[in-house]
Design a protein around this motif. Sequence first.
Motif, PDB file in Angstrom:
ATOM      1  N   THR A 126       7.829 -24.728  23.616  1.00 42.33           N
ATOM      2  CA  THR A 126       8.296 -26.044  24.077  1.00 42.33           C
ATOM      3  C   THR A 126       7.617 -27.099  23.197  1.00 42.33           C
ATOM      4  N   ALA A 127       7.977 -28.363  23.397  1.00 40.16           N
ATOM      5  CA  ALA A 127       7.297 -29.432  22.659  1.00 40.16           C
ATOM      6  C   ALA A 127       5.807 -29.438  22.996  1.00 40.16           C
ATOM      7  N   VAL A 128       5.448 -29.012  24.202  1.00 37.01           N
ATOM      8  CA  VAL A 128       4.035 -28.999  24.597  1.00 37.01           C
ATOM      9  C   VAL A 128       3.300 -27.821  23.958  1.00 37.01           C
ATOM     10  N   SER A 129       3.907 -26.651  23.966  1.00 38.79           N
ATOM     11  CA  SER A 129       3.174 -25.476  23.471  1.00 38.79           C
ATOM     12  C   SER A 129       3.284 -25.295  21.948  1.00 38.79           C
ATOM     13  N   THR A 130       4.204 -26.016  21.290  1.00 38.10           N
ATOM     14  CA  THR A 130       4.338 -25.904  19.829  1.00 38.10           C
ATOM     15  C   THR A 130       3.353 -26.855  19.162  1.00 38.10           C
ATOM     16  N   ASP A 131       2.486 -26.309  18.280  1.00 33.02           N
ATOM     17  CA  ASP A 131       1.573 -27.226  17.586  1.00 33.02           C
ATOM     18  C   ASP A 131       2.321 -27.917  16.440  1.00 33.02           C
ATOM     19  N   PHE A 132       1.737 -28.996  15.943  1.00 29.84           N
ATOM     20  CA  PHE A 132       2.456 -29.849  14.983  1.00 29.84           C
ATOM     21  C   PHE A 132       2.710 -29.114  13.673  1.00 29.84           C
ATOM     22  N   GLU A 133       1.760 -28.225  13.313  1.00 27.11           N
ATOM     23  CA  GLU A 133       1.928 -27.463  12.070  1.00 27.11           C
ATOM     24  C   GLU A 133       3.169 -26.556  12.166  1.00 27.11           C
ATOM     25  N   THR A 134       3.318 -25.895  13.316  1.00 30.98           N
ATOM     26  CA  THR A 134       4.479 -25.008  13.522  1.00 30.98           C
ATOM     27  C   THR A 134       5.763 -25.825  13.534  1.00 30.98           C
ATOM     28  N   TRP A 135       5.713 -26.983  14.209  1.00 27.78           N
ATOM     29  CA  TRP A 135       6.877 -27.872  14.247  1.00 27.78           C
ATOM     30  C   TRP A 135       7.296 -28.273  12.822  1.00 27.78           C
ATOM     31  N   ASN A 136       6.319 -28.728  12.029  1.00 31.94           N
ATOM     32  CA  ASN A 136       6.634 -29.174  10.670  1.00 31.94           C
ATOM     33  C   ASN A 136       7.105 -28.020   9.785  1.00 31.94           C
ATOM     34  N   ARG A 137       6.536 -26.842  10.011  1.00 30.12           N
ATOM     35  CA  ARG A 137       6.962 -25.673   9.220  1.00 30.12           C
ATOM     36  C   ARG A 137       8.444 -25.377   9.496  1.00 30.12           C
ATOM     37  N   ALA A 138       8.828 -25.408  10.750  1.00 27.86           N
ATOM     38  CA  ALA A 138      10.242 -25.156  11.088  1.00 27.86           C
ATOM     39  C   ALA A 138      11.133 -26.200  10.419  1.00 27.86           C
ATOM     40  N   MET A 139      10.710 -27.449  10.477  1.00 31.46           N
ATOM     41  CA  MET A 139      11.518 -28.514   9.852  1.00 31.46           C
ATOM     42  C   MET A 139      11.621 -28.299   8.341  1.00 31.46           C
ATOM     43  N   SER A 140      10.486 -27.955   7.716  1.00 31.49           N
ATOM     44  CA  SER A 140      10.537 -27.891   6.251  1.00 31.49           C
ATOM     45  C   SER A 140      11.210 -26.608   5.760  1.00 31.49           C
ATOM     46  N   GLN A 181      22.664 -22.663  18.636  1.00 35.81           N
ATOM     47  CA  GLN A 181      21.573 -23.440  19.262  1.00 35.81           C
ATOM     48  C   GLN A 181      21.572 -24.900  18.814  1.00 35.81           C
ATOM     49  N   GLY A 182      22.365 -25.214  17.799  1.00 36.13           N
ATOM     50  CA  GLY A 182      22.542 -26.611  17.409  1.00 36.13           C
ATOM     51  C   GLY A 182      23.470 -27.351  18.363  1.00 36.13           C
ATOM     52  N   PHE A 183      24.195 -26.592  19.198  1.00 39.25           N
ATOM     53  CA  PHE A 183      25.114 -27.194  20.182  1.00 39.25           C
ATOM     54  C   PHE A 183      24.547 -27.136  21.598  1.00 39.25           C
ATOM     55  N   ALA A 184      24.058 -25.974  21.970  1.00 35.85           N
ATOM     56  CA  ALA A 184      23.545 -25.753  23.332  1.00 35.85           C
ATOM     57  C   ALA A 184      22.388 -24.791  23.191  1.00 35.85           C
ATOM     58  N   CYS A 185      21.202 -25.216  23.604  1.00 34.21           N
ATOM     59  CA  CYS A 185      20.062 -24.374  23.244  1.00 34.21           C
ATOM     60  C   CYS A 185      19.450 -23.649  24.433  1.00 34.21           C
ATOM     61  N   GLN A 186      18.721 -22.592  24.063  1.00 36.38           N
ATOM     62  CA  GLN A 186      17.957 -21.857  25.061  1.00 36.38           C
ATOM     63  C   GLN A 186      16.675 -22.640  25.352  1.00 36.38           C
ATOM     64  N   GLN A 187      15.942 -22.171  26.341  1.00 34.59           N
ATOM     65  CA  GLN A 187      14.632 -22.747  26.613  1.00 34.59           C
ATOM     66  C   GLN A 187      13.601 -22.145  25.648  1.00 34.59           C
ATOM     67  N   ASN A 188      12.536 -22.880  25.436  1.00 36.15           N
ATOM     68  CA  ASN A 188      11.374 -22.388  24.699  1.00 36.15           C
ATOM     69  C   ASN A 188      11.616 -22.184  23.200  1.00 36.15           C
ATOM     70  N   VAL A 189      12.599 -22.893  22.640  1.00 32.45           N
ATOM     71  CA  VAL A 189      12.819 -22.868  21.186  1.00 32.45           C
ATOM     72  C   VAL A 189      13.049 -24.308  20.691  1.00 32.45           C
ATOM     73  N   ALA A 190      12.191 -25.221  21.134  1.00 25.78           N
ATOM     74  CA  ALA A 190      12.435 -26.649  20.867  1.00 25.78           C
ATOM     75  C   ALA A 190      12.531 -26.946  19.371  1.00 25.78           C
ATOM     76  N   ALA A 191      11.605 -26.408  18.568  1.00 27.17           N
ATOM     77  CA  ALA A 191      11.615 -26.722  17.134  1.00 27.17           C
ATOM     78  C   ALA A 191      12.832 -26.082  16.463  1.00 27.17           C
ATOM     79  N   TYR A 192      13.051 -24.797  16.744  1.00 22.70           N
ATOM     80  CA  TYR A 192      14.169 -24.082  16.103  1.00 22.70           C
ATOM     81  C   TYR A 192      15.496 -24.766  16.419  1.00 22.70           C
ATOM     82  N   ALA A 193      15.744 -25.024  17.697  1.00 24.78           N
ATOM     83  CA  ALA A 193      17.030 -25.614  18.088  1.00 24.78           C
ATOM     84  C   ALA A 193      17.205 -26.995  17.454  1.00 24.78           C
TER      85      ALA A 193
END
Length: 261
Positions: free
Chosen positions: A97-111, A143-155
């Motif tokens: 989730t946004a809470v359990s994902t650290d910023f490094e993991t978030w940025n890695r998914a984005m990049s 997941q770009g249209f309707a996402c599952q739970q617990n994949v905030a960065a990926y979706a």
Amino acid sequence: MKDFDGKVALVTGTTGIGFATARRLAAGGAAIIACGIDRSANAAMEAELEGSGAKALVIGADVSVPDQVRDAVAAGVAKFGGIDIIVNSAAVHPYGTAVSTDFETWNRAMSVNVGSIYLTAHFGIPEMVRRGGGAIVNVASVQGFACQQNVAAYATTKGAIHTLTRALALDHARSGIRVNSVSPGSIRTPILEKAARGENGTDADVESAYKRFGEAHPIGRIGEPEEVAELIAFLCSSKAGFCTGADYKIDGGLTAGIGVK
Ligand SMILES: NC(=O)c1ccc[n+]([C@@H]2O[C@H](COP(=O)([O-])OP(=O)(O)OC[C@H]3O[C@@H](n4cnc5c(N)ncnc54)[C@H](O)[C@@H]3O)[C@@H](O)[C@H]2O)c1
């Protein structure tokens, strides 16, 4: 004459959908420049493509790093003379989730998932313009249209890919470059195998997980990477000459309904 004779295709991701697409485009006569971070997968792809008589350059690269993408494009152009097709399939799939994902993991998914598409476009589109046009296909997700739970960065990355696809399509249409995305449901690849094994790798009964995932799709099964590769190949081909700026779902009907039994 095969459908991709004389064409050069840059493919990111050397397993799963990326590998199936490289195989399909090579079978159609394309020379393949493949970029992947997984060295043993790269070696397996190179051996198979070369063994089948295809022209292939498989490059160990982290596609989220600008210099590595620039160098891969340059090496491919030096070897094969240009680029006509780009297929962006590389991705990471962190859970959280946004809470359990650290910023490094978030940025890695984005990049990795989005930045790499910007980078292959940034370095690759000028090469396509030199060839008089081309086609780009980005692998997004349902997941770009309707996402599952617990994949905030990926979706989030998959929604961003839909938007980046439209932006690229509009900006480069008059240069003869078509840009589309595909949005798969569950497809039998290493990413899905990780999901089947569970977030902590504990659920080892992969086939029964695949059956369970398949039952969520109205068609009653998961998809195969070759089925996605076939759609991507169509979008890369001259038969799709009027297709640009669009997303094509390949999800066994998953997003067609609500609570379908
Ligand atoms: N399999 C599915 O169910 C499914 C569903 C929807 C969307 N997708 C999407 O399909 C695409 C392909 O995934 P797949 O299913 O073939 O799984 P996969 O794990 O086989 O493919 C992902 C590939 O990306 C590579 N990669 C990861 N980080 C990289 C980096 N920094 N640089 C270079 N390569 C990197 C991996 O090594 C791997 O080869 C992904 O974009 C994924 O999100 C898959």
